[in-house]
Design an enzyme around this catalytic site. Sequence first.
Site, PDB file in Angstrom:
ATOM      1  N   GLY A 148       0.680  -1.359   0.030  1.00 57.86           N
ATOM      2  CA  GLY A 148       0.247  -0.136  -0.209  1.00 57.86           C
ATOM      3  C   GLY A 148       0.842   1.195   0.004  1.00 57.86           C
ATOM      4  O   GLY A 148       0.523   2.328  -0.457  1.00 57.86           O
ATOM      5  N   ASP A 154      -5.648  -0.466  -1.912  1.00 59.42           N
ATOM      6  CA  ASP A 154      -6.370  -1.421  -2.658  1.00 59.42           C
ATOM      7  C   ASP A 154      -7.787  -1.925  -2.105  1.00 59.42           C
ATOM      8  O   ASP A 154      -7.839  -1.674  -0.584  1.00 59.42           O
ATOM      9  CB  ASP A 154      -5.419  -2.846  -2.994  1.00 59.42           C
ATOM     10  CG  ASP A 154      -5.707  -3.446  -1.514  1.00 59.42           C
ATOM     11  OD1 ASP A 154      -5.254  -3.286  -0.620  1.00 59.42           O
ATOM     12  OD2 ASP A 154      -5.976  -5.009  -1.839  1.00 59.42           O
ATOM     13  N   ASP A 203      -5.197   2.299  10.796  1.00 60.83           N
ATOM     14  CA  ASP A 203      -6.672   2.170  11.048  1.00 60.83           C
ATOM     15  C   ASP A 203      -6.822   1.941  12.851  1.00 60.83           C
ATOM     16  O   ASP A 203      -6.912   2.651  13.278  1.00 60.83           O
ATOM     17  CB  ASP A 203      -7.205   0.936  10.034  1.00 60.83           C
ATOM     18  CG  ASP A 203      -8.474   0.845  10.029  1.00 60.83           C
ATOM     19  OD1 ASP A 203      -9.412   1.556  10.174  1.00 60.83           O
ATOM     20  OD2 ASP A 203      -8.846  -0.411   9.985  1.00 60.83           O
ATOM     21  N   ARG A 209      -5.291   0.053  -6.917  1.00 58.03           N
ATOM     22  CA  ARG A 209      -4.058   0.662  -6.563  1.00 58.03           C
ATOM     23  C   ARG A 209      -3.472   1.730  -7.254  1.00 58.03           C
ATOM     24  O   ARG A 209      -2.698   2.580  -6.845  1.00 58.03           O
ATOM     25  CB  ARG A 209      -2.976  -0.448  -6.164  1.00 58.03           C
ATOM     26  CG  ARG A 209      -3.409  -1.156  -5.175  1.00 58.03           C
ATOM     27  CD  ARG A 209      -1.920  -2.153  -4.780  1.00 58.03           C
ATOM     28  NE  ARG A 209      -2.116  -3.205  -4.136  1.00 58.03           N
ATOM     29  CZ  ARG A 209      -2.226  -3.317  -2.738  1.00 58.03           C
ATOM     30  NH1 ARG A 209      -2.288  -2.360  -2.163  1.00 58.03           N
ATOM     31  NH2 ARG A 209      -2.705  -4.553  -1.979  1.00 58.03           N
TER      32      ARG A 209
HETATM   33  P1  5GP Z   1      -4.284  -1.525  11.462  1.00 58.61           P
HETATM   34  O1  5GP Z   1      -4.058   0.038  11.816  1.00 58.61           O
HETATM   35  O2  5GP Z   1      -5.863  -1.891  11.524  1.00 58.61           O
HETATM   36  O3  5GP Z   1      -3.470  -2.623  11.934  1.00 58.61           O
HETATM   37  O4  5GP Z   1      -4.112  -1.795   9.886  1.00 58.61           O
HETATM   38  C1  5GP Z   1      -3.980  -0.976   8.667  1.00 58.61           C
HETATM   39  C2  5GP Z   1      -4.048  -1.538   7.463  1.00 58.61           C
HETATM   40  O5  5GP Z   1      -5.511  -1.855   7.162  1.00 58.61           O
HETATM   41  C3  5GP Z   1      -3.805  -0.626   6.407  1.00 58.61           C
HETATM   42  O6  5GP Z   1      -2.370  -0.813   6.168  1.00 58.61           O
HETATM   43  C4  5GP Z   1      -4.301  -1.306   5.380  1.00 58.61           C
HETATM   44  O7  5GP Z   1      -4.049  -2.333   4.591  1.00 58.61           O
HETATM   45  C5  5GP Z   1      -5.750  -1.876   5.892  1.00 58.61           C
HETATM   46  N1  5GP Z   1      -6.700  -0.785   5.726  1.00 58.61           N
HETATM   47  C6  5GP Z   1      -7.555   0.083   6.682  1.00 58.61           C
HETATM   48  N2  5GP Z   1      -8.383   0.926   6.262  1.00 58.61           N
HETATM   49  C7  5GP Z   1      -8.347   0.865   4.995  1.00 58.61           C
HETATM   50  C8  5GP Z   1      -8.868   1.452   4.051  1.00 58.61           C
HETATM   51  O8  5GP Z   1      -9.798   2.389   4.316  1.00 58.61           O
HETATM   52  N3  5GP Z   1      -8.492   1.262   2.470  1.00 58.61           N
HETATM   53  C9  5GP Z   1      -7.624   0.295   2.349  1.00 58.61           C
HETATM   54  N4  5GP Z   1      -7.521   0.038   1.161  1.00 58.61           N
HETATM   55  N5  5GP Z   1      -6.891  -0.331   3.398  1.00 58.61           N
HETATM   56  C10 5GP Z   1      -7.293  -0.026   4.602  1.00 58.61           C
END
Ligand code: 5GP
Length: 181
Positions: A43, A158, A102, A164
């Site tokens: 990403g 993605d 996230d 992407r």
């Molecule tokens: P976390 O902070 O939940 O451990 O992980 C974040 C990961 O969740 C990011 O690197 C991504 O891969 C995925 N992610 C979270 N929110 C989104 C979003 O709105 N769009 C996309 N494409 N990926 C997301």
Amino acid sequence: MTNDIECVLYDEARIDRRVRELAREINLCYGGRPIIAVFVLKGSAFFASDLIRWLDMEVTMEFMSVSSYGMASVSSGRLTVKKDIDSDVRGRDVLIIEDIIDTGVTLTTLKGLFAERGARDIKVVTMLSKPSRRLVPFEADFTGFEVPDVFVVGYGLDYADRYRNLPYIAALKRSVYENEK
Ligand code: 5GP
Ligand code: MG
């Protein structure tokens, strides 16, 4: 592909301006000290490549691919490393470059891993952050944009490995991911 887009949140010009601002902040912060820049794949690929070309210190490029097991990985420190970096981070300044934070679980665990490996300093720059979604408190050192709780794609991000290559960051139509559940 563009039929699946709800709306564009940040277009190319806006992204470009913000990337350069972030680079200026990062340059000030490190004062010329060399860093290891860790691209968290896939990403952050576009963001990281655009960002590091504006950095004025010596930069070692490294690539990593990880997946976390949700909350369980925070307490256990468990993270699946699908592709690891080549450099030894002992005594080095590590800058982790992420696409989006996230829940905060991935970055909390990843920072822990580099700390365990003996990095001197670990900082995180993220293109996007969704502060309302945190399960663990996590704050990046540098953040591009804060986004609301919508699913975003483009500029590296993605959905099911699609979108992407969109040059902008956009909200995906709810119908796209709800139909495929
Ligand atoms: P976390 O902070 O939940 O451990 O992980 C974040 C990961 O969740 C990011 O690197 C991504 O891969 C995925 N992610 C979270 N929110 C989104 C979003 O709105 N769009 C996309 N494409 N990926 C997301
Ligand atoms: Mg990711």
